[in-house]
Design an enzyme around this catalytic site. Structure first.
Site, PDB file in Angstrom:
ATOM      1  N   ASP A  76       0.816  -1.209   0.000  1.00 47.05           N
ATOM      2  CA  ASP A  76       0.000   0.000   0.000  1.00 47.05           C
ATOM      3  C   ASP A  76       0.856   1.269   0.000  1.00 47.05           C
ATOM      4  O   ASP A  76       0.385   2.347   0.366  1.00 47.05           O
ATOM      5  CB  ASP A  76      -0.948   0.006   1.203  1.00 47.05           C
ATOM      6  CG  ASP A  76      -0.199  -0.079   2.530  1.00 47.05           C
ATOM      7  OD1 ASP A  76       1.028  -0.280   2.511  1.00 47.05           O
ATOM      8  OD2 ASP A  76      -0.857   0.051   3.585  1.00 47.05           O
ATOM      9  N   HIS A 105      24.006   3.094 -18.885  1.00 45.88           N
ATOM     10  CA  HIS A 105      22.890   3.352 -17.993  1.00 45.88           C
ATOM     11  C   HIS A 105      23.114   2.706 -16.625  1.00 45.88           C
ATOM     12  O   HIS A 105      22.190   2.144 -16.033  1.00 45.88           O
ATOM     13  CB  HIS A 105      21.582   2.856 -18.611  1.00 45.88           C
ATOM     14  CG  HIS A 105      21.164   3.655 -19.818  1.00 45.88           C
ATOM     15  ND1 HIS A 105      20.274   3.179 -20.750  1.00 45.88           N
ATOM     16  CD2 HIS A 105      21.521   4.891 -20.237  1.00 45.88           C
ATOM     17  CE1 HIS A 105      20.101   4.085 -21.701  1.00 45.88           C
ATOM     18  NE2 HIS A 105      20.850   5.134 -21.404  1.00 45.88           N
ATOM     19  N   ASP A 145      26.124  11.479 -14.247  1.00 48.85           N
ATOM     20  CA  ASP A 145      25.068  11.953 -15.152  1.00 48.85           C
ATOM     21  C   ASP A 145      23.845  12.196 -14.268  1.00 48.85           C
ATOM     22  O   ASP A 145      23.186  11.249 -13.837  1.00 48.85           O
ATOM     23  CB  ASP A 145      24.777  10.905 -16.224  1.00 48.85           C
ATOM     24  CG  ASP A 145      23.821  11.386 -17.303  1.00 48.85           C
ATOM     25  OD1 ASP A 145      23.062  12.344 -17.044  1.00 48.85           O
ATOM     26  OD2 ASP A 145      23.824  10.802 -18.398  1.00 48.85           O
ATOM     27  N   ASP A 167      19.852  18.173 -17.350  1.00 49.11           N
ATOM     28  CA  ASP A 167      20.538  16.918 -17.674  1.00 49.11           C
ATOM     29  C   ASP A 167      22.013  17.241 -17.906  1.00 49.11           C
ATOM     30  O   ASP A 167      22.370  17.770 -18.963  1.00 49.11           O
ATOM     31  CB  ASP A 167      19.888  16.302 -18.917  1.00 49.11           C
ATOM     32  CG  ASP A 167      20.420  14.908 -19.234  1.00 49.11           C
ATOM     33  OD1 ASP A 167      21.262  14.404 -18.473  1.00 49.11           O
ATOM     34  OD2 ASP A 167      19.984  14.336 -20.247  1.00 49.11           O
ATOM     35  N   HIS A 174      26.653   5.909 -28.951  1.00 49.51           N
ATOM     36  CA  HIS A 174      25.376   6.625 -28.882  1.00 49.51           C
ATOM     37  C   HIS A 174      25.465   7.922 -29.680  1.00 49.51           C
ATOM     38  O   HIS A 174      26.537   8.325 -30.130  1.00 49.51           O
ATOM     39  CB  HIS A 174      24.982   6.899 -27.429  1.00 49.51           C
ATOM     40  CG  HIS A 174      25.960   7.730 -26.654  1.00 49.51           C
ATOM     41  ND1 HIS A 174      26.030   9.097 -26.756  1.00 49.51           N
ATOM     42  CD2 HIS A 174      26.898   7.375 -25.736  1.00 49.51           C
ATOM     43  CE1 HIS A 174      26.963   9.555 -25.938  1.00 49.51           C
ATOM     44  NE2 HIS A 174      27.518   8.535 -25.312  1.00 49.51           N
ATOM     45  N   HIS A 198      19.735  14.920 -27.368  1.00 44.37           N
ATOM     46  CA  HIS A 198      18.301  14.690 -27.456  1.00 44.37           C
ATOM     47  C   HIS A 198      17.592  15.961 -27.027  1.00 44.37           C
ATOM     48  O   HIS A 198      18.175  16.842 -26.389  1.00 44.37           O
ATOM     49  CB  HIS A 198      17.881  13.505 -26.563  1.00 44.37           C
ATOM     50  CG  HIS A 198      18.348  13.621 -25.139  1.00 44.37           C
ATOM     51  ND1 HIS A 198      17.739  14.441 -24.198  1.00 44.37           N
ATOM     52  CD2 HIS A 198      19.388  13.032 -24.476  1.00 44.37           C
ATOM     53  CE1 HIS A 198      18.370  14.340 -23.040  1.00 44.37           C
ATOM     54  NE2 HIS A 198      19.380  13.503 -23.180  1.00 44.37           N
ATOM     55  N   HIS A 233      14.118  13.047 -22.103  1.00 49.82           N
ATOM     56  CA  HIS A 233      14.114  12.819 -23.554  1.00 49.82           C
ATOM     57  C   HIS A 233      12.792  13.406 -24.047  1.00 49.82           C
ATOM     58  O   HIS A 233      11.774  12.721 -24.110  1.00 49.82           O
ATOM     59  CB  HIS A 233      14.238  11.337 -23.883  1.00 49.82           C
ATOM     60  CG  HIS A 233      15.579  10.774 -23.521  1.00 49.82           C
ATOM     61  ND1 HIS A 233      15.887   9.441 -23.617  1.00 49.82           N
ATOM     62  CD2 HIS A 233      16.718  11.362 -23.059  1.00 49.82           C
ATOM     63  CE1 HIS A 233      17.138   9.231 -23.228  1.00 49.82           C
ATOM     64  NE2 HIS A 233      17.654  10.390 -22.892  1.00 49.82           N
ATOM     65  N   GLU A 276      26.202  15.777 -25.791  1.00 46.64           N
ATOM     66  CA  GLU A 276      26.841  14.840 -24.870  1.00 46.64           C
ATOM     67  C   GLU A 276      27.684  13.763 -25.554  1.00 46.64           C
ATOM     68  O   GLU A 276      27.371  12.571 -25.481  1.00 46.64           O
ATOM     69  CB  GLU A 276      25.774  14.168 -23.997  1.00 46.64           C
ATOM     70  CG  GLU A 276      24.608  13.556 -24.783  1.00 46.64           C
ATOM     71  CD  GLU A 276      23.630  12.825 -23.881  1.00 46.64           C
ATOM     72  OE1 GLU A 276      24.081  12.003 -23.059  1.00 46.64           O
ATOM     73  OE2 GLU A 276      22.427  13.079 -24.009  1.00 46.64           O
ATOM     74  N   TYR A 284      34.000   5.254 -24.284  1.00 47.46           N
ATOM     75  CA  TYR A 284      33.885   4.192 -23.287  1.00 47.46           C
ATOM     76  C   TYR A 284      34.777   3.049 -23.748  1.00 47.46           C
ATOM     77  O   TYR A 284      34.500   2.406 -24.769  1.00 47.46           O
ATOM     78  CB  TYR A 284      32.436   3.732 -23.164  1.00 47.46           C
ATOM     79  CG  TYR A 284      31.470   4.911 -23.121  1.00 47.46           C
ATOM     80  CD1 TYR A 284      31.147   5.513 -21.913  1.00 47.46           C
ATOM     81  CD2 TYR A 284      30.952   5.453 -24.299  1.00 47.46           C
ATOM     82  CE1 TYR A 284      30.298   6.610 -21.871  1.00 47.46           C
ATOM     83  CE2 TYR A 284      30.104   6.549 -24.265  1.00 47.46           C
ATOM     84  CZ  TYR A 284      29.785   7.126 -23.057  1.00 47.46           C
ATOM     85  OH  TYR A 284      28.953   8.226 -23.027  1.00 47.46           O
ATOM     86  N   ARG A 334      32.020  11.012 -20.364  1.00 42.82           N
ATOM     87  CA  ARG A 334      30.955  11.711 -21.085  1.00 42.82           C
ATOM     88  C   ARG A 334      30.877  13.129 -20.533  1.00 42.82           C
ATOM     89  O   ARG A 334      31.014  13.337 -19.326  1.00 42.82           O
ATOM     90  CB  ARG A 334      29.615  10.991 -20.937  1.00 42.82           C
ATOM     91  CG  ARG A 334      28.488  11.613 -21.762  1.00 42.82           C
ATOM     92  CD  ARG A 334      27.278  10.685 -21.902  1.00 42.82           C
ATOM     93  NE  ARG A 334      26.610  10.363 -20.652  1.00 42.82           N
ATOM     94  CZ  ARG A 334      26.700   9.168 -20.044  1.00 42.82           C
ATOM     95  NH1 ARG A 334      27.438   8.209 -20.563  1.00 42.82           N
ATOM     96  NH2 ARG A 334      26.056   8.947 -18.910  1.00 42.82           N
ATOM     97  N   GLU A 351      28.289  16.424 -20.840  1.00 44.17           N
ATOM     98  CA  GLU A 351      26.955  16.769 -21.345  1.00 44.17           C
ATOM     99  C   GLU A 351      26.503  18.119 -20.809  1.00 44.17           C
ATOM    100  O   GLU A 351      26.600  18.385 -19.616  1.00 44.17           O
ATOM    101  CB  GLU A 351      25.958  15.695 -20.931  1.00 44.17           C
ATOM    102  CG  GLU A 351      24.527  15.961 -21.344  1.00 44.17           C
ATOM    103  CD  GLU A 351      23.578  14.871 -20.876  1.00 44.17           C
ATOM    104  OE1 GLU A 351      22.476  14.768 -21.447  1.00 44.17           O
ATOM    105  OE2 GLU A 351      23.942  14.130 -19.937  1.00 44.17           O
TER     106      GLU A 351
END
Length: 448
Positions: A36, A242, A259, A270, A349, A353, A360, A383, A387, A404, A406
Site C-alpha cells: 500500500d 545506464h 550523469d 541533464d 550513442h 536529445h 528525452h 553529450e 567508453y 561523457r 553533457e
C-alpha cells in the site's frame, strides 16, 4: 513558474490546430511501489503542459469549435474531501480548480463517463494518445460507441481519431521565455550539485555517498526531484551507459562519471561531468578527456538556427574519430573509421536529445525523412563520450575509462546559449576546484 495565462493560451492554440473535435488528455495514474505504498506522484507531461494542474486523477477535455472561432476547456478532477485531505493533503476540488486554473467548466471525475458521450455527440473527430494506455483506449471507444447508438435520433459520432501527440510534440519543441527561465534555474541548481560532488568526492567513498550529495543540493534549492535516476559511476562502471546501481567504492586513480540533473516545476536538467576521484587526471585520462571535450566544443559550435539536428553529432563524431586514430584506438583515415563504424566500439550513442518537461523530450528529429533544422527556442543536450573496455587490440592504459561530457543548450536567434556552463568541465578548472577540498577554512557544510 509558468503563468496560468500561458497554460490557457496553449489550450487555445491547440484548439485552433484541431479546428474541430474533442481532445481528451488524462494525467498519469498513481503507481503502487509495493503493497500500500506509492511511488512519489509525477503528473503526465502532456496534461501538465496544457493545465499546470499537478494532482492525480484528472482529465482535460477541449472542445474545439472552428466555425464559432471558440473553444471550451473542461477539467475533471477529484472532489474536495476533508477526511482524505487529513491523510493525503490539500486538493483543489472542481470549484477552486476552475478559478485557479482558468477553466470554462470543471466537474468531479466521477461524472466523466456521464458527460463525455454528450461532449462527443455531433463532433467530427477525437484527439487522444491512442495506443498509449489500453484502459483509456477502451474507455474512449466505449464513449464513441454510446454516441453511435444514438444514430436513429440523428446524433452522429466522431468518424476520425487523431493522435494528439503529433500536435503537442510540435508545440512543446520550442520553449517559451517562461519555460526557459524555469530551465535556467533547474540548470543552475544542477550545476551547483555537480560542483558539490567534485568537492566532496574522495577515494574510499562509495558511489551512493556522492549521489546523496547531489540529492542534497537538488532539494535544498527547491527542486522537487531528480529528473531521472542519477548515474554515479566510478572506474569501469562508467563504461556502462545506464549504470544506476551506484553502490561501488571509489578508488584513487579512477575517473567518476556523474550523469545527474534535477527537475524543477516539471522541467528537467541533464548534466554529465567526468572527473578524477583523487583530483588529478592521469596522462591517459587527460588525453581521452581532452578529446571528448574538443568533440563537445565542435558540436556546440554547430548548434545554431538553420543547421540540421544532425550537424552537432557529425561535428563531434569527426573529432572523436580523428582522436581515436591519433591515439591508436582505430586505424585508417577519419572517413574510413566513420564509414566502417569502427568508432562504435568506443562511442556507440548519438550526441544529444531534446530536453524539456521530459528528459528525452517530445519532438520529431526528422521531417519528411530529413533531419529537421534547428530553430530558436529548441533546447537539447550535447553529450559526446568515449567508453573503453579491455580488449586485446586496445592499449592497457586506456582500459576501463569511461568519459561523457553533457550540457543543456538552447538555440537562440544568433547561435546558442549553454544553460549549464557553470558546471566545471575544463581539466585545469576541475583540478583546481578539487584541490580546494582540503584547504583550511573551507566551509564543509555547503561544499563551498
Amino acid at each position: 513558474m509558468i503563468s496560468v495565462k500561458s497554460f490557457s493560451e496553449r489550450r487555445r492554440y491547440l484548439a485552433s490546430q484541431m479546428q474541430k473535435g474533442v481532445a481528451i488528455v488524462p494525467t498519469a495514474p498513481e503507481q503502487v511501489r509495493n503493497r500500500d505504498a506509492h511511488f512519489p506522484y509525477r503528473f503526465d507531461s502532456y496534461f501538465y503542459y496544457l493545465t499546470g494542474f499537478g494532482e492525480p486523477e484528472a482529465v482535460l477535455v477541449i472542445v474545439a469549435e472552428a466555425d464559432k472561432g471558440t473553444s471550451k476547456h473542461i477539467l475533471f478532477c477529484r472532489e474536495k474531501n476533508t477526511e482524505r485531505e487529513i491523510w493525503d493533503g490539500f486538493r483543489y476540488g472542481p470549484e477552486a480548480a476552475r478559478e485557479a486554473f482558468d477553466f470554462d467548466e470543471t466537474y468531479p471525475l466521477a461524472k466523466l463517463d456521464e458527460i463525455l458521450p454528450r461532449l462527443l455527440a455531433d463532433q467530427s473527430a477525437v484527439y487522444c494518445a491512442l495506443g498509449h494506455d489500453t484502459a483509456w483506449d477502451t474507455r474512449m471507444i466505449g464513449w464513441v460507441s454510446q454516441v453511435r447508438q444514438q444514430s436513429r435520433c440523428g446524433v452522429t459520432a466522431p468518424a476520425e481519431i487523431h493522435d494528439i501527440r503529433l500536435l503537442l510534440d510540435e508545440m512543446r519543441l520550442s520553449k517559451s521565455a517562461e519555460e526557459l527561465q524555469v530551465m535556467r534555474r533547474a540548470a543552475e541548481i544542477s550545476c551547483g550539485a555537480h560542483r558539490r560532488a567534485m568537492q566532496k568526492t574522495r577515494p574510499g567513498m562509495n558511489e551512493y555517498e556522492v549521489e546523496a550529495e547531489l540529492l542534497h543540493e537538488f532539494r535544498r534549492h527547491g527542486a522537487q526531484a531528480p529528473a531521472y535516476t542519477s548515474i554515479v559511476a566510478g572506474g569501469a562502471n562508467a563504461c556502462v551507459l545506464h549504470y544506476v546501481e551506484n553502490n561501488a567504492p571509489l578508488k584513487a586513480g579512477d575517473l567518476l562519471l556523474i550523469d545527474a540533473g534535477c527537475e524543477l516545476d516539471g522541467y528537467a536538467s541533464d548534466i554529465t561531468r567526468t572527473f578524477p576521484v583523487d583530483g588529478k587526471f592521469s596522462p591517459a585520462q587527460r588525453d581521452l578527456y581532452q578529446l571528448v571535450l574538443a568533440a563537445q566544443a565542435a558540436a556546440i559550435a554547430e548548434v545554431r538556427p538553420g543547421n540540421s539536428w544532425d550537424a552537432p553529432h557529425n561535428a563531434a563524431l569527426r573529432v572523436l574519430a580523428q582522436g581515436f586514430v591519433d591515439l591508436g584506438l582505430c586505424h585508417g583515415s577519419v572517413d574510413e573509421v566513420i564509414q566502417s563504424e569502427d568508432y562504435k566500439r568506443f562511442y556507440m550513442h548519438r550526441t544529444g536529445h531534446w530536453l524539456g518537461l521530459d528528459v528525452h523530450d517530445a519532438g520529431e528529429y526528422k521531417l519528411g525523412g530529413e533531419w529537421r533544422p534547428l530553430q530558436p527556442g529548441m533546447t537539447l543536450t550535447v553529450e559526446p563520450g568515449c567508453y573503453i573496455r579491455p580488449a586485446d587490440n586496445v592499449p592497457p592504459h586506456f582500459w576501463n575509462i569511461g568519459i561523457r561530457i553533457e550540457d543543456d543548450v538552447t538555440v537562440t536567434e544568433t547561435g546558442c546559449e549553454v544553460l549549464t556552463s557553470a558546471a566545471p568541465k575544463g581539466v585545469a578548472e576541475i583540478e583546481e576546484l578539487m584541490a580546494e577540498r582540503d584547504k583550511p577554512g573551507r566551509n564543509r557544510s555547503n561544499g563551498r
